[in-house]
Design a protein around this motif. Sequence first.
Motif, short mmCIF file in Angstrom:
data_model
loop_
_atom_site.label_atom_id
_atom_site.label_comp_id
_atom_site.label_asym_id
_atom_site.label_seq_id
_atom_site.Cartn_x
_atom_site.Cartn_y
_atom_site.Cartn_z
N GLU A 79 74.98 30.53 72.41
CA GLU A 79 75.14 29.28 71.68
C GLU A 79 75.81 29.54 70.32
O GLU A 79 76.69 28.79 69.90
CB GLU A 79 73.78 28.61 71.46
CG GLU A 79 73.10 28.11 72.73
CD GLU A 79 73.63 26.77 73.21
OE1 GLU A 79 74.57 26.25 72.57
OE2 GLU A 79 73.14 26.27 74.23
N HIS A 80 75.39 30.62 69.69
CA HIS A 80 75.97 30.95 68.39
C HIS A 80 77.43 31.39 68.54
O HIS A 80 78.28 31.04 67.70
CB HIS A 80 75.15 32.05 67.71
CG HIS A 80 75.56 32.29 66.29
ND1 HIS A 80 75.54 31.31 65.32
CD2 HIS A 80 76.01 33.40 65.66
CE1 HIS A 80 75.94 31.81 64.17
NE2 HIS A 80 76.24 33.08 64.35
N ILE A 211 70.18 20.57 60.84
CA ILE A 211 68.75 20.72 60.55
C ILE A 211 68.32 22.18 60.73
O ILE A 211 67.69 22.77 59.86
CB ILE A 211 67.91 19.82 61.49
CG1 ILE A 211 68.33 18.35 61.32
CG2 ILE A 211 66.43 20.00 61.21
CD1 ILE A 211 67.76 17.43 62.38
N LYS A 212 68.69 22.76 61.88
CA LYS A 212 68.33 24.14 62.20
C LYS A 212 69.60 24.95 62.41
O LYS A 212 70.59 24.44 62.94
CB LYS A 212 67.48 24.16 63.48
CG LYS A 212 66.18 23.38 63.36
CD LYS A 212 65.53 23.17 64.71
CE LYS A 212 64.95 24.44 65.29
NZ LYS A 212 64.15 24.17 66.52
N ALA A 213 69.57 26.21 62.01
CA ALA A 213 70.74 27.06 62.13
C ALA A 213 70.36 28.42 62.68
O ALA A 213 69.26 28.92 62.44
CB ALA A 213 71.44 27.22 60.78
N TRP A 214 71.29 29.03 63.44
CA TRP A 214 71.14 30.39 63.93
C TRP A 214 71.98 31.32 63.06
O TRP A 214 73.11 31.01 62.69
CB TRP A 214 71.61 30.50 65.37
CG TRP A 214 70.76 29.75 66.34
CD1 TRP A 214 69.40 29.77 66.44
CD2 TRP A 214 71.21 28.86 67.36
NE1 TRP A 214 68.98 28.97 67.46
CE2 TRP A 214 70.07 28.39 68.05
CE3 TRP A 214 72.47 28.42 67.77
CZ2 TRP A 214 70.15 27.49 69.11
CZ3 TRP A 214 72.55 27.53 68.83
CH2 TRP A 214 71.40 27.08 69.49
N VAL A 215 71.41 32.49 62.78
CA VAL A 215 72.13 33.50 62.00
C VAL A 215 72.01 34.83 62.73
O VAL A 215 70.91 35.37 62.86
CB VAL A 215 71.55 33.63 60.57
CG1 VAL A 215 72.20 34.80 59.84
CG2 VAL A 215 71.75 32.33 59.79
N ASN A 216 73.14 35.33 63.20
CA ASN A 216 73.15 36.66 63.82
C ASN A 216 72.88 37.71 62.75
O ASN A 216 73.53 37.72 61.71
CB ASN A 216 74.51 36.96 64.43
CG ASN A 216 74.58 36.62 65.89
OD1 ASN A 216 75.30 35.72 66.28
ND2 ASN A 216 73.84 37.33 66.70
N GLU A 259 65.57 25.02 58.68
CA GLU A 259 65.06 26.17 59.45
C GLU A 259 66.21 27.08 59.86
O GLU A 259 67.29 26.61 60.25
CB GLU A 259 64.32 25.68 60.70
CG GLU A 259 63.75 26.80 61.55
CD GLU A 259 62.89 26.28 62.69
OE1 GLU A 259 61.91 25.54 62.40
OE2 GLU A 259 63.18 26.57 63.86
N VAL A 260 65.95 28.37 59.77
CA VAL A 260 66.90 29.38 60.21
C VAL A 260 66.22 30.29 61.22
O VAL A 260 65.07 30.71 61.01
CB VAL A 260 67.42 30.21 59.02
CG1 VAL A 260 68.08 31.51 59.49
CG2 VAL A 260 68.41 29.41 58.19
N THR A 261 66.91 30.58 62.32
CA THR A 261 66.42 31.57 63.29
C THR A 261 67.36 32.77 63.27
O THR A 261 68.56 32.62 63.51
CB THR A 261 66.37 30.99 64.72
OG1 THR A 261 65.48 29.87 64.73
CG2 THR A 261 65.86 32.03 65.70
N LEU A 262 66.81 33.94 62.97
CA LEU A 262 67.59 35.17 62.97
C LEU A 262 67.73 35.65 64.41
O LEU A 262 66.75 35.73 65.15
CB LEU A 262 66.89 36.24 62.13
CG LEU A 262 66.51 35.83 60.70
CD1 LEU A 262 65.83 37.00 59.99
CD2 LEU A 262 67.73 35.35 59.92
N LEU A 263 68.95 35.99 64.81
CA LEU A 263 69.23 36.34 66.20
C LEU A 263 69.63 37.80 66.36
O LEU A 263 70.31 38.38 65.52
CB LEU A 263 70.37 35.48 66.75
CG LEU A 263 70.15 33.98 66.89
CD1 LEU A 263 71.40 33.34 67.48
CD2 LEU A 263 68.95 33.69 67.76
N GLY A 264 69.23 38.36 67.49
CA GLY A 264 69.66 39.68 67.92
C GLY A 264 69.13 39.93 69.31
O GLY A 264 68.07 39.41 69.67
N GLN A 265 69.86 40.69 70.11
CA GLN A 265 69.34 41.02 71.43
C GLN A 265 68.03 41.79 71.30
O GLN A 265 67.14 41.67 72.13
CB GLN A 265 70.36 41.86 72.23
CG GLN A 265 71.23 41.06 73.15
CD GLN A 265 72.35 40.37 72.41
OE1 GLN A 265 72.82 40.86 71.40
NE2 GLN A 265 72.80 39.23 72.90
#
Length: 518
Positions: A79-80, A211-216, A259-265
């Motif tokens: 998605e990101h 509202i919400k964001a993803w951050v790799n 809100e932020v969600t930190l992403l990584g495999q």
Amino acid sequence: MNEEQRKHGQQANPTSAKSEKDYSQYFQSVYIPPSLKEAKKRGKEEVQYHNDFTIDDKFKGLGTGRKFYIRTYGCQMNEHDTEVMAGIFMALGYEATNNTDDADVILLNTCAIRENAENKVFGELGHLKALKRENPGLLIGVCGCMSQEESVVKKILKTYQQVDMIFGTHNIHRLPEILSEAYMSKAMVVEVWSKEGDVIENLPKVRRGNIKAWVNIMYGCDKFCTYCIVPYTRGKERSRRPEEIIQEVRSLAARGYEEVTLLGQNVNAYGKDIEDMDYGLGDLMDELRKIDIPRIRFTTSHPRDFDDHLIEVLAKRGNLVEHIHLPVQSGSTSVLKIMARKYSREVFLDLVERIKTAMPDVALTTDIIVGYPNETEEQFEETLSLYREVGFESAYTYIYSPREGTPAAKMTDNVPDDVKKDRLRRLNAVVNEFSGKSLLPYKGEIVEVLVEGESKKNPEVLAGYTRRSKLVNFKAPKTAIGKIVKVKITDTKSWSLDGEMIEEGLIGSEFQIPAEVN
């Protein structure tokens, strides 16, 4: 093709070969797929950091008067990636559309985790053939994790001639070049890199919503679980520099994101590959905790890398939420060993105990696979007992299916389908039971809900999530969307909560900033 292209697996245009022999010769002479054998020898190739991404002047205006459509399959990382590609498209002058009939470029951003996901993509390519026939100028592309698989690229080249371009997970930043070549070429443009990937900063993004964001925070995975294709499709673990992440989160906070969600495999392996500093996910979370943004989450974590410092930082709370997604995959030490998870049942339970001691009200969720090769009834029962012992509040559950190229695909898939389905049914019964139990204590309580929008089932009802990732449905004015509000819970269900908003409990942003390219 020059030597650098050949080294990294960058593709020249394939010929219009039609026979299986021609395709075999093409792949032997040109196509260099990601090597499973070489991937196991990681560590020698240096990761390059680039923070100077720009659109070359010769590509500016490439999309003027044209529209793009991206269909995304799979995880939040995909998605990101779509957000980044949308940003590049718009920087090129394209306009987004939600209708394939209006599109001048259609991209399928694919997932390789399960066979069903791949079948959906091939099915969609079949549907797009008629659209291509009606509009020969339409560009159709396949990108994402499936594109990193040799067998997939071969199948597309042989069967889906309506596809104009294929590119992988490591070269999204080259989308302008790929599009330009696809417009000029009569042959399919295939650009898939077998190199482990670089870290590219300053990429434009069009975020979904405001509202919400993803951050790799990192890319790739080095765990090599025997069932998983991700280490091969996404490359080696490589972390972004902390200052880049902190600046991105600060920017999101300034723009009103809640809100932020930190992403990584494997997000909690963050920092282990950064040689010039002793810095991990706990250190990063401790710094992000000081930023004025209401909620910060992360996904997905691996139990092997969940250290005590991270637990200590999460226990400080503030904007760090009380929800941890912790995939266990199996409750049997024997099965975990076959999966190459590198921890035992006992080690996992010890980790859970340490987390719960530091955060007594934490909500734990997980992933579980049933029917793994050689899994016995007794081993499956161990999974059920572990689920009960931990008290997970929710889970993503799956029947094992082999993925070509993984070590597990070479194992004998000796658990009958009917047994797999029965085990999934029994596991889901426990999952449903514990989900319902976890929600019962909420009745009568007042919780903070980040309002995301209208309920999928009833536009008169709003929906959002608590800090502990519980879905809440309640009636409220549309002005509450995008804010964190206080809701009194009036009823509990198996998977969600019903409530009523308390007006004076409104907190959070007073306005919303439209989504934009950043």
